[in-house]
Design a protein around this motif. Structure first.
Motif, PDB file in Angstrom:
ATOM      1  N   ASP A  32       0.775  -1.125   0.205  1.00 58.56           N
ATOM      2  CA  ASP A  32      -0.222   0.008   0.141  1.00 58.56           C
ATOM      3  C   ASP A  32       0.700   1.260   0.018  1.00 58.56           C
ATOM      4  O   ASP A  32       1.703   1.448   0.758  1.00 58.56           O
ATOM      5  N   GLY A  33       0.773   2.274  -0.944  1.00 56.92           N
ATOM      6  CA  GLY A  33       1.333   3.471  -0.955  1.00 56.92           C
ATOM      7  C   GLY A  33       2.618   3.305  -1.552  1.00 56.92           C
ATOM      8  O   GLY A  33       3.416   4.235  -1.652  1.00 56.92           O
ATOM      9  N   ALA A  34       3.101   2.179  -2.335  1.00 57.37           N
ATOM     10  CA  ALA A  34       4.241   1.956  -2.867  1.00 57.37           C
ATOM     11  C   ALA A  34       4.094   2.382  -4.436  1.00 57.37           C
ATOM     12  O   ALA A  34       3.267   2.675  -5.034  1.00 57.37           O
ATOM     13  N   LEU A  35       5.636   3.096  -4.862  1.00 55.31           N
ATOM     14  CA  LEU A  35       5.648   3.176  -6.035  1.00 55.31           C
ATOM     15  C   LEU A  35       6.878   2.804  -6.589  1.00 55.31           C
ATOM     16  O   LEU A  35       8.135   2.837  -6.432  1.00 55.31           O
ATOM     17  N   PRO A  36       6.859   1.770  -7.768  1.00 60.01           N
ATOM     18  CA  PRO A  36       8.066   0.960  -8.023  1.00 60.01           C
ATOM     19  C   PRO A  36       8.635   1.819  -9.325  1.00 60.01           C
ATOM     20  O   PRO A  36       8.061   2.664 -10.190  1.00 60.01           O
ATOM     21  N   ILE A  37      10.008   1.869  -9.255  1.00 61.76           N
ATOM     22  CA  ILE A  37      10.693   2.713 -10.141  1.00 61.76           C
ATOM     23  C   ILE A  37      11.750   1.834 -10.725  1.00 61.76           C
ATOM     24  O   ILE A  37      12.402   1.362 -10.253  1.00 61.76           O
ATOM     25  N   LEU A  38      11.958   1.658 -12.192  1.00 59.91           N
ATOM     26  CA  LEU A  38      12.672   1.023 -12.905  1.00 59.91           C
ATOM     27  C   LEU A  38      14.025   2.010 -13.050  1.00 59.91           C
ATOM     28  O   LEU A  38      13.734   2.883 -13.882  1.00 59.91           O
ATOM     29  N   HIS A  39      15.061   1.704 -12.676  1.00 55.06           N
ATOM     30  CA  HIS A  39      16.366   2.386 -12.767  1.00 55.06           C
ATOM     31  C   HIS A  39      16.915   1.837 -14.113  1.00 55.06           C
ATOM     32  O   HIS A  39      17.750   0.974 -14.200  1.00 55.06           O
ATOM     33  N   GLN A  42      13.783   5.080 -20.654  1.00 53.57           N
ATOM     34  CA  GLN A  42      12.638   4.830 -20.558  1.00 53.57           C
ATOM     35  C   GLN A  42      12.057   3.647 -21.458  1.00 53.57           C
ATOM     36  O   GLN A  42      10.867   3.425 -21.222  1.00 53.57           O
ATOM     37  N   GLY A  43      12.657   3.327 -22.471  1.00 53.84           N
ATOM     38  CA  GLY A  43      12.252   2.369 -23.161  1.00 53.84           C
ATOM     39  C   GLY A  43      12.131   0.961 -22.440  1.00 53.84           C
ATOM     40  O   GLY A  43      10.933   0.110 -22.797  1.00 53.84           O
ATOM     41  N   CYS A  44      13.046   0.608 -21.352  1.00 51.21           N
ATOM     42  CA  CYS A  44      12.621  -0.459 -20.603  1.00 51.21           C
ATOM     43  C   CYS A  44      11.471  -0.413 -19.757  1.00 51.21           C
ATOM     44  O   CYS A  44      10.567  -1.244 -19.588  1.00 51.21           O
ATOM     45  N   THR A  45      11.264   0.656 -19.144  1.00 49.91           N
ATOM     46  CA  THR A  45       9.923   1.068 -18.400  1.00 49.91           C
ATOM     47  C   THR A  45       8.585   1.112 -19.278  1.00 49.91           C
ATOM     48  O   THR A  45       7.621   0.353 -18.832  1.00 49.91           O
ATOM     49  N   SER A  46       8.668   1.518 -20.671  1.00 46.72           N
ATOM     50  CA  SER A  46       7.624   1.250 -21.383  1.00 46.72           C
ATOM     51  C   SER A  46       7.060  -0.157 -21.827  1.00 46.72           C
ATOM     52  O   SER A  46       6.139  -0.378 -21.647  1.00 46.72           O
ATOM     53  N   PHE A  47       8.074  -0.614 -22.201  1.00 52.89           N
ATOM     54  CA  PHE A  47       8.020  -2.150 -22.597  1.00 52.89           C
ATOM     55  C   PHE A  47       7.081  -2.956 -21.152  1.00 52.89           C
ATOM     56  O   PHE A  47       6.033  -3.804 -21.421  1.00 52.89           O
ATOM     57  N   ALA A  48       7.571  -2.712 -19.835  1.00 47.30           N
ATOM     58  CA  ALA A  48       7.137  -3.410 -18.824  1.00 47.30           C
ATOM     59  C   ALA A  48       5.828  -2.832 -18.717  1.00 47.30           C
ATOM     60  O   ALA A  48       4.996  -3.705 -18.217  1.00 47.30           O
ATOM     61  N   LEU A  49       5.587  -1.600 -18.491  1.00 44.11           N
ATOM     62  CA  LEU A  49       4.394  -0.802 -18.427  1.00 44.11           C
ATOM     63  C   LEU A  49       3.346  -1.634 -19.485  1.00 44.11           C
ATOM     64  O   LEU A  49       1.915  -1.767 -19.045  1.00 44.11           O
ATOM     65  N   VAL A  50       3.638  -1.516 -20.758  1.00 42.59           N
ATOM     66  CA  VAL A  50       2.589  -2.161 -21.703  1.00 42.59           C
ATOM     67  C   VAL A  50       2.100  -3.595 -21.234  1.00 42.59           C
ATOM     68  O   VAL A  50       0.920  -3.933 -21.155  1.00 42.59           O
ATOM     69  N   VAL A  60      -1.386   1.084 -14.108  1.00 43.64           N
ATOM     70  CA  VAL A  60      -0.413   0.512 -13.276  1.00 43.64           C
ATOM     71  C   VAL A  60       0.655   1.788 -12.792  1.00 43.64           C
ATOM     72  O   VAL A  60       1.272   2.446 -13.806  1.00 43.64           O
ATOM     73  N   PRO A  61       0.893   2.163 -11.866  1.00 44.26           N
ATOM     74  CA  PRO A  61       1.859   3.096 -11.348  1.00 44.26           C
ATOM     75  C   PRO A  61       3.167   2.555 -11.476  1.00 44.26           C
ATOM     76  O   PRO A  61       3.728   1.729 -10.657  1.00 44.26           O
ATOM     77  N   LEU A  62       3.892   2.908 -12.450  1.00 42.14           N
ATOM     78  CA  LEU A  62       5.194   2.596 -12.609  1.00 42.14           C
ATOM     79  C   LEU A  62       6.142   3.715 -13.280  1.00 42.14           C
ATOM     80  O   LEU A  62       5.509   4.372 -14.254  1.00 42.14           O
ATOM     81  N   GLN A  63       7.168   3.928 -12.531  1.00 48.61           N
ATOM     82  CA  GLN A  63       7.903   5.223 -13.075  1.00 48.61           C
ATOM     83  C   GLN A  63       9.637   4.833 -13.567  1.00 48.61           C
ATOM     84  O   GLN A  63       9.896   3.649 -13.250  1.00 48.61           O
ATOM     85  N   THR A  64      10.191   5.687 -14.030  1.00 51.93           N
ATOM     86  CA  THR A  64      11.450   5.463 -14.595  1.00 51.93           C
ATOM     87  C   THR A  64      12.560   6.529 -13.938  1.00 51.93           C
ATOM     88  O   THR A  64      12.072   7.608 -14.031  1.00 51.93           O
ATOM     89  N   THR A  65      13.750   6.089 -14.084  1.00 51.55           N
ATOM     90  CA  THR A  65      14.785   7.389 -13.759  1.00 51.55           C
ATOM     91  C   THR A  65      15.179   7.787 -15.024  1.00 51.55           C
ATOM     92  O   THR A  65      15.852   8.798 -15.192  1.00 51.55           O
ATOM     93  N   ALA A  66      14.948   7.246 -16.251  1.00 51.61           N
ATOM     94  CA  ALA A  66      15.106   7.754 -17.449  1.00 51.61           C
ATOM     95  C   ALA A  66      16.598   8.112 -17.890  1.00 51.61           C
ATOM     96  O   ALA A  66      16.946   9.085 -18.204  1.00 51.61           O
ATOM     97  N   MET A  67      17.120   7.152 -17.678  1.00 52.96           N
ATOM     98  CA  MET A  67      18.720   7.337 -17.877  1.00 52.96           C
ATOM     99  C   MET A  67      18.847   7.284 -19.260  1.00 52.96           C
ATOM    100  O   MET A  67      18.387   6.864 -20.244  1.00 52.96           O
ATOM    101  N   ASP A  68      19.857   8.508 -19.799  1.00 48.43           N
ATOM    102  CA  ASP A  68      20.443   8.617 -21.434  1.00 48.43           C
ATOM    103  C   ASP A  68      21.746   7.862 -21.689  1.00 48.43           C
ATOM    104  O   ASP A  68      22.123   7.154 -20.892  1.00 48.43           O
ATOM    105  N   GLN A  69      21.999   7.992 -22.655  1.00 44.92           N
ATOM    106  CA  GLN A  69      23.257   7.314 -23.183  1.00 44.92           C
ATOM    107  C   GLN A  69      24.362   7.712 -22.350  1.00 44.92           C
ATOM    108  O   GLN A  69      25.232   6.825 -22.119  1.00 44.92           O
TER     109      GLN A  69
END
Length: 444
Positions: A32-39, A42-50, A60-69
């Motif tokens: 309850d009250g949790a927020l998962p973040i994929l470190h 953005q692509g990694c999180t997008s596929f998981a979220l789908v 589904v509440p799922l966020q990302t740290t959006a690391m770049d190159q």
């Protein structure tokens, strides 16, 4: 003991498994009250979220740290800190679950140290929020490993150390990733029928109610509460369901001294009996009338359904614990397992699967091994193989996206086993009820 055949190919023709971060994210959604973040990116999180949205049929509440190159090479500490601070200010979660991806893991970065530095640099920004790190690289393991890692990390980070005053009516239940929302609800009902209080971690049964709310709240609602996770050591017994939950149960025992009992599966008459006997021993009372009635109904279903099971050739492709769950059910009803395919070869559950061999592979391996099968048992990605083989598909596991209500299918204890028997029997009956193909008309 089954012989484990490892994967020799370096590629997957038709992938069977989903990645560790998805399993970890699902586990955090049961708090309850949790927020998962994929470190990671953005692509990694997008596929998981789908996959998660298609499976659960709601947001589904799922966020990302959006690391770049650049962060992929030099490290993503700055991206992680920004994500923690911004998401805390925006959503006020009680717990933030960090699920690492391959992008973050291949840098060999000290992510735990990055979290400590972020909390030290912004103490007021991250106050009253637990931050739990689950190391879940995509290139190793599958959903079960990610789920187990997230639950273990949560217990190690939050649960109070030391033996507490035991409450004889409290029972900790650690369900595996193959336990559906309906299974969790039924577990709770059965434990409560013995006069006991279940503390279930993770508890996904509160998630789907979010769809009925008048507004979107971007954190998990319902499920295990952080306050209860802190006091898990006050229970009298821990029950772990699935080999994947042995590690969390051992972690809890190491921290609090709470003893645990392992169940490889809760499907089947003998497994349900063992669970009922354990609850009766804990509560020091006889099984309630409803539980005894459920047992009689299962016996009647086994008597009626075994005609449709005996001699049927079944091919199964699942995560290890779910493979054990359904293999035991089919073998117990007289069917024959012609193919058993799983995602990883690390689980000890594979050693007791009642087949000669278990193949670590993909759905391509399943299709090759199931040439003479009467039934395929796997998730929705197996539908093409079922069409090519011209055999029916029983959808189980994750993801199931081409059917509605997959999370509300009961598969454990007396009632769930009864329902599974009926489902398989009806599938087999449907094959025989199909009209014979008509011969094409002769030309004049």
């Amino acid at each position: 003991m089954a012989r484990i055949l490892t994967q020799l190919r370096t590629t997957a023709i038709n992938p069977l498994k989903s990645s560790q971060p998805i399993g970890a994210a699902m586990a955090f959604l049961g708090i309850d009250g949790a927020l998962p973040i994929l470190h990671g990116s953005q692509g990694c999180t997008s596929f998981a979220l789908v996959l998660l949205v298609r499976h659960f049929k709601h947001m589904v509440p799922l966020q990302t740290t959006a690391m770049d190159q650049i962060a992929t090479v030099v490290g993503g500490a700055e991206f992680l800190e920004k994500a923690l601070v911004k998401l805390k200010a925006r959503t006020w979660p009680r717990l933030i679950g960090i699920c690492t991806t391959a992008v973050a893991e291949t840098c060999d970065e000290d992510i735990a140290g990055d979290i400590i530095n972020a909390k030290g640099a912004r103490p007021r920004k991250l106050i009253d929020t637990e931050v739990v790190l689950a190391r879940t690289p995509d290139f190793a393991g599958a959903v079960e490993e990610g789920w187990s890692t997230a639950v273990t990390a949560t217990i190690e980070a939050i649960t109070r150390l030391g033996t507490q005053n035991r409450d004889p009516a409290q029972v900790v239940i650690l369900p595996g990733s193959n336990i559906t929302v309906a299974d969790v609800e039924h577990l709770r009902e059965m434990v409560e029928s013995f006069g006991l209080t279940p503390l279930i971690l993770p508890d996904l049964s509160g998630g789907p109610d979010e769809a009925l709310r008048d507004r979107w709240i971007p954190i998990a609602r319902g499920g295990a509460k952080v306050e209860h996770i802190r006091d898990l050591g006050a229970a009298t017994q821990c029950i772990a369901i699935g080999e994947q939950m042995r590690r969390p149960a051992e972690a809890l025992q190491g921290l609090t001294g709470l003893p645990y009992v392992m169940f490889g599966s809760l499907t089947g008459l003998s497994n349900a009996d063992r669970f009922a006997w354990l609850l009766a021993a804990i509560s020091r009372d006889n099984a309630p009338k409803a539980v005894r009635r459920g047992r009689v109904q299962l016996q009647e279903a086994m008597l009626s359904g075994h005609f449709h099971f005996v001699g049927r050739k079944v091919a199964i492709a699942c995560e290890p614990d779910q493979l054990l769950q359904f293999a035991q059910l089919f073998i117990g009803m007289g069917a024959v397992i012609t193919a058993a395919v799983t995602t990883t070869g690390y689980s000890k559950a594979l050693q007791i699967v009642p087949t000669d061999t278990v193949k670590v592979g993909d759905l391509g391996d399943l299709e090759q091994l199931a040439a003479d099968a009467d039934l395929l048992v796997t998730h929705s990605h197996g539908r093409q193989a079922a069409e090519r083989l011209a055999v029916p598909l029983m959808r189980v596991g994750f993801p199931v996206f081409d059917r509605i209500g997959s999370q509300h299918k009961l598969s454990i204890l007396y009632r769930g086993t009864r329902d599974m028997i009926f489902e398989v029997a009806n599938i087999v009956q449907g094959i025989h009820d199909l009209p014979p193909a008509r011969a094409p008309p002769e030309p004049y």
